[in-house]
Design an enzyme around this catalytic site. Structure first.
Site, PDB file in Angstrom:
ATOM      1  N   CYS A 197      87.747  22.331  18.793  1.00  9.74           N
ATOM      2  CA  CYS A 197      88.345  23.601  18.384  1.00  9.74           C
ATOM      3  C   CYS A 197      87.877  24.776  19.255  1.00  9.74           C
ATOM      4  O   CYS A 197      88.680  25.611  19.664  1.00  9.74           O
ATOM      5  CB  CYS A 197      88.040  23.877  16.916  1.00  9.74           C
ATOM      6  SG  CYS A 197      86.350  23.548  16.457  1.00  9.74           S
ATOM      7  N   ARG A 203      76.420  28.693  14.773  1.00 16.20           N
ATOM      8  CA  ARG A 203      77.176  28.789  13.513  1.00 16.20           C
ATOM      9  C   ARG A 203      76.855  30.129  12.855  1.00 16.20           C
ATOM     10  O   ARG A 203      75.691  30.499  12.750  1.00 16.20           O
ATOM     11  CB  ARG A 203      76.746  27.638  12.584  1.00 16.20           C
ATOM     12  CG  ARG A 203      77.563  27.530  11.326  1.00 16.20           C
ATOM     13  CD  ARG A 203      78.874  26.844  11.528  1.00 16.20           C
ATOM     14  NE  ARG A 203      78.749  25.431  11.847  1.00 16.20           N
ATOM     15  CZ  ARG A 203      79.692  24.730  12.481  1.00 16.20           C
ATOM     16  NH1 ARG A 203      80.820  25.296  12.858  1.00 16.20           N
ATOM     17  NH2 ARG A 203      79.522  23.450  12.729  1.00 16.20           N
ATOM     18  N   HIS A 224      86.586  30.968  14.784  1.00  8.69           N
ATOM     19  CA  HIS A 224      85.525  30.930  15.782  1.00  8.69           C
ATOM     20  C   HIS A 224      85.718  32.113  16.744  1.00  8.69           C
ATOM     21  O   HIS A 224      86.845  32.430  17.134  1.00  8.69           O
ATOM     22  CB  HIS A 224      85.608  29.653  16.632  1.00  8.69           C
ATOM     23  CG  HIS A 224      85.255  28.397  15.906  1.00  8.69           C
ATOM     24  ND1 HIS A 224      84.703  28.373  14.653  1.00  8.69           N
ATOM     25  CD2 HIS A 224      85.360  27.099  16.295  1.00  8.69           C
ATOM     26  CE1 HIS A 224      84.486  27.114  14.294  1.00  8.69           C
ATOM     27  NE2 HIS A 224      84.881  26.319  15.266  1.00  8.69           N
TER      28      HIS A 224
HETATM   29  P1  NAP Z   1      88.077  16.168   5.436  1.00  9.25           P
HETATM   30  O1  NAP Z   1      88.499  17.473   4.850  1.00  9.25           O
HETATM   31  O2  NAP Z   1      86.734  15.656   5.067  1.00  9.25           O
HETATM   32  O3  NAP Z   1      89.192  15.068   5.032  1.00  9.25           O
HETATM   33  C1  NAP Z   1      89.160  13.736   5.495  1.00  9.25           C
HETATM   34  C2  NAP Z   1      89.573  12.795   4.380  1.00  9.25           C
HETATM   35  O4  NAP Z   1      88.618  12.760   3.338  1.00  9.25           O
HETATM   36  C3  NAP Z   1      90.844  13.116   3.640  1.00  9.25           C
HETATM   37  O5  NAP Z   1      91.962  12.815   4.396  1.00  9.25           O
HETATM   38  C4  NAP Z   1      90.723  12.215   2.416  1.00  9.25           C
HETATM   39  O6  NAP Z   1      91.152  10.892   2.756  1.00  9.25           O
HETATM   40  C5  NAP Z   1      89.245  12.185   2.167  1.00  9.25           C
HETATM   41  N1  NAP Z   1      88.830  12.961   0.969  1.00  9.25           N
HETATM   42  C6  NAP Z   1      87.877  12.551   0.095  1.00  9.25           C
HETATM   43  N2  NAP Z   1      87.709  13.467  -0.863  1.00  9.25           N
HETATM   44  C7  NAP Z   1      88.578  14.465  -0.635  1.00  9.25           C
HETATM   45  C8  NAP Z   1      88.883  15.683  -1.302  1.00  9.25           C
HETATM   46  N3  NAP Z   1      88.232  16.068  -2.407  1.00  9.25           N
HETATM   47  N4  NAP Z   1      89.822  16.489  -0.788  1.00  9.25           N
HETATM   48  C9  NAP Z   1      90.471  16.143   0.323  1.00  9.25           C
HETATM   49  N5  NAP Z   1      90.247  14.982   0.983  1.00  9.25           N
HETATM   50  C10 NAP Z   1      89.303  14.158   0.527  1.00  9.25           C
HETATM   51  O7  NAP Z   1      88.101  16.203   7.026  1.00  9.25           O
HETATM   52  P2  NAP Z   1      88.546  17.398   8.024  1.00  9.25           P
HETATM   53  O8  NAP Z   1      87.505  18.479   8.043  1.00  9.25           O
HETATM   54  O9  NAP Z   1      89.949  17.777   7.752  1.00  9.25           O
HETATM   55  O10 NAP Z   1      88.426  16.673   9.455  1.00  9.25           O
HETATM   56  C11 NAP Z   1      89.270  15.590   9.786  1.00  9.25           C
HETATM   57  C12 NAP Z   1      89.101  15.237  11.249  1.00  9.25           C
HETATM   58  O11 NAP Z   1      89.511  16.313  12.049  1.00  9.25           O
HETATM   59  C13 NAP Z   1      87.658  14.943  11.678  1.00  9.25           C
HETATM   60  O12 NAP Z   1      87.640  13.930  12.638  1.00  9.25           O
HETATM   61  C14 NAP Z   1      87.216  16.215  12.293  1.00  9.25           C
HETATM   62  O13 NAP Z   1      86.171  16.028  13.233  1.00  9.25           O
HETATM   63  C15 NAP Z   1      88.488  16.645  12.967  1.00  9.25           C
HETATM   64  N6  NAP Z   1      88.541  18.071  13.209  1.00  9.25           N
HETATM   65  C16 NAP Z   1      88.054  18.895  12.269  1.00  9.25           C
HETATM   66  C17 NAP Z   1      88.095  20.238  12.483  1.00  9.25           C
HETATM   67  C18 NAP Z   1      87.532  21.155  11.453  1.00  9.25           C
HETATM   68  O14 NAP Z   1      87.503  22.295  11.711  1.00  9.25           O
HETATM   69  N7  NAP Z   1      87.142  20.714  10.260  1.00  9.25           N
HETATM   70  C19 NAP Z   1      88.661  20.748  13.657  1.00  9.25           C
HETATM   71  C20 NAP Z   1      89.183  19.862  14.598  1.00  9.25           C
HETATM   72  C21 NAP Z   1      89.119  18.533  14.344  1.00  9.25           C
HETATM   73  P3  NAP Z   1      91.840   9.879   1.730  1.00  9.25           P
HETATM   74  O15 NAP Z   1      93.080  10.500   1.202  1.00  9.25           O
HETATM   75  O16 NAP Z   1      92.090   8.711   2.585  1.00  9.25           O
HETATM   76  O17 NAP Z   1      90.808   9.648   0.663  1.00  9.25           O
END
Ligand code: NAP
Length: 399
Positions: free
Chosen positions: A134, A297, A304
């Protein structure tokens, strides 16, 4: 085009769906939704039937799809991508996770900056399209006008990164920490003539208290900052800082002749990406641009910011530098370098939830005419994560 969505209910996935609904992307494709935990449950409402959720851990459930868009995370990518490719699945893989980012045959997608690379790679049969880090994507969106013209000889990016980059739980923890800090000072704040030093002692006391909520960050962020993001690579560099050089140069296609271990760079990692089989870069064959960072951070929610120092290859007038920055693409906004404009338009509070990438504080530095300072802000869940993915789908649809 039949497209499978994995990780759609996470933080990046939710922003992706929101943007896809807003841009009516679902009008042009047949979606199928997956879950690692809720197979058989209801798919999200995207204005057309998508059937029940399929099991994201079952390779057979992906058969027949033209593309998979995943925001599920690197562990899932590492588990499923090799299995699906080994099974002969030849669809397009669009991924928010970093797991495949530096692979030789993957392209980092940021089409306002590297559309020629994407088109070239598509023509060569590339199928793996990976969103960039990002911070790197937001910096490149801001400075595209200078980078594309190969004007940047080297740069430093001192970052001020939001809690969202660490995940949803971290955003919640930041707010809990803010609440605790306020609670500690609340009685004194209510008394107009209370001593500010006493207020400060109360806040410092709660930040250092064992009961202060730090389960996710490990240390206080509210009322403080954290000068290290991602893993320790040894040699004094964080993985986030390594990505600044490696990904910037891979996106530009620079330094292809210099090999480095893309999976686990160690101390003294070079700024060069691995050689690409995926497609020609914008600056193919040129040496890598040194990009150095200290990634920090701070207590912003999802934007950011970065303070940039760069040495340009030419001593250009500031007006020309501003014109190049402002003219790069439709999302970049040049903010005049005045106090009022900067504090109103160049902040996380002003930019959050918006696609625009403001760049300001542009001025020549005391070191000489080639040295330029700038400051840029961007929503890391939009251009930093979801937007390049949905735009890649549109590019595939157009081909
Ligand atoms: P996240 O919010 O943790 O979500 C990932 C998965 O966790 C969901 O698809 C879901 O899968 C599961 N999950 C379990 N409990 C949940 C709940 N209460 N609410 C929603 N989902 C839940 O991950 P993320 O931050 O979006 O990041 C996803 C990927 O993108 C990572 O590889 C990260 O490195 C990358 N990324 C993140 C960012 C960032 O800013 N966060 C930026 C660029 C790239 P199920 O439906 O299969 O259970």
């Amino acid at each position: 085009m039949r497209v499978g969505f994995v990780g759609w209910r996470g933080m990046v996935g939710s922003v992706l769906l929101e943007r896809m609904r807003a841009e009516r992307d679902f009008d042009h494709l047949d979606p199928v939704f997956f879950s690692t935990s809720r197979a058989g449950g209801a798919s999200p409402d995207v204005g057309k039937p998508a059937g029940p959720l399929r099991d994201a851990n079952d390779p057979a459930a992906f058969a027949g799809l033209d593309a998979i868009v995943t925001c599920q995370g690197g562990d899932w990518t590492n588990a499923m991508h090799p299995k699906l490719r080994a099974s002969g699945w030849r669809g397009h893989w669009i991924d928010a996770a970093s797991a495949l980012r530096m692979k030789d045959d993957a392209v980092i997608i940021l089409d306002p900056v590297n559309r020629p690379v994407i088109d070239d790679a598509f023509a060569r049969g590339t199928k793996d399209w990976i969103g960039g880090n990002c911070t790197v994507s937001l910096m490149m969106m801001g400075l595209a006008g200078l980078l594309e013209r190969d004007l940047v000889e080297w740069m430093t990016c001192m970052t001020y990164q939001a809690a969202s980059g660490a995940g949803a739980q971290n955003m919640r923890e930041l707010l809990q920490q803010m609440g605790e800090a306020h609670l500690a000072a609340k009685p004194l704040l209510a008394t107009p003539d209370s001593s500010i030093l006493e207020i400060d002692r109360e806040v410092a006391g709660i930040l250092r208290d064992d009961r202060f909520p730090t389960e996710h960050f490990g240390v206080p962020l509210a009322g403080s900052l954290i000068p290290w993001i991602d893993k320790d690579l040894g040699g004094g560099m964080s993985r986030e800082e390594w990505k600044g050089g490696a990904e910037t140069n891979k996106i530009l296609g620079r330094g292809n002749s210099v090999r480095q271990d893309a999976e686990a760079p160690g101390a003294g990692a070079t700024h060069a990406p691995p050689p690409s089989r995926a497609g020609r870069g914008i600056h193919d064959g040129k040496p890598p641009i040194p990009v150095e960072s200290i990634c920090v951070r701070i207590g912003a929610m999802r934007c950011h910011s970065q303070a940039i120092t760069m040495r340009l290859r030419e001593d250009l007038p500031i007006a020309e530098i501003e014109t190049l920055i402002a003219g790069a693409h439709e999302w970049v906004r040049l903010v005049p370098n005045t106090r009022d404009e900067s504090i109103r338009h160049l902040t996380p509070a002003a930019v959050t939830g918006k696609l625009e990438i403001p760049v300001g504080r542009v001025r020549k530095l005391a070191m000489g005419g080639h040295y330029v300072g700038a400051f840029t802000v961007g929503d890391q869940l939009l251009w930093g994560a979801a937007e390049p993915l949905r735009r890649m789908l549109r590019i595939l649809l157009a081909h």
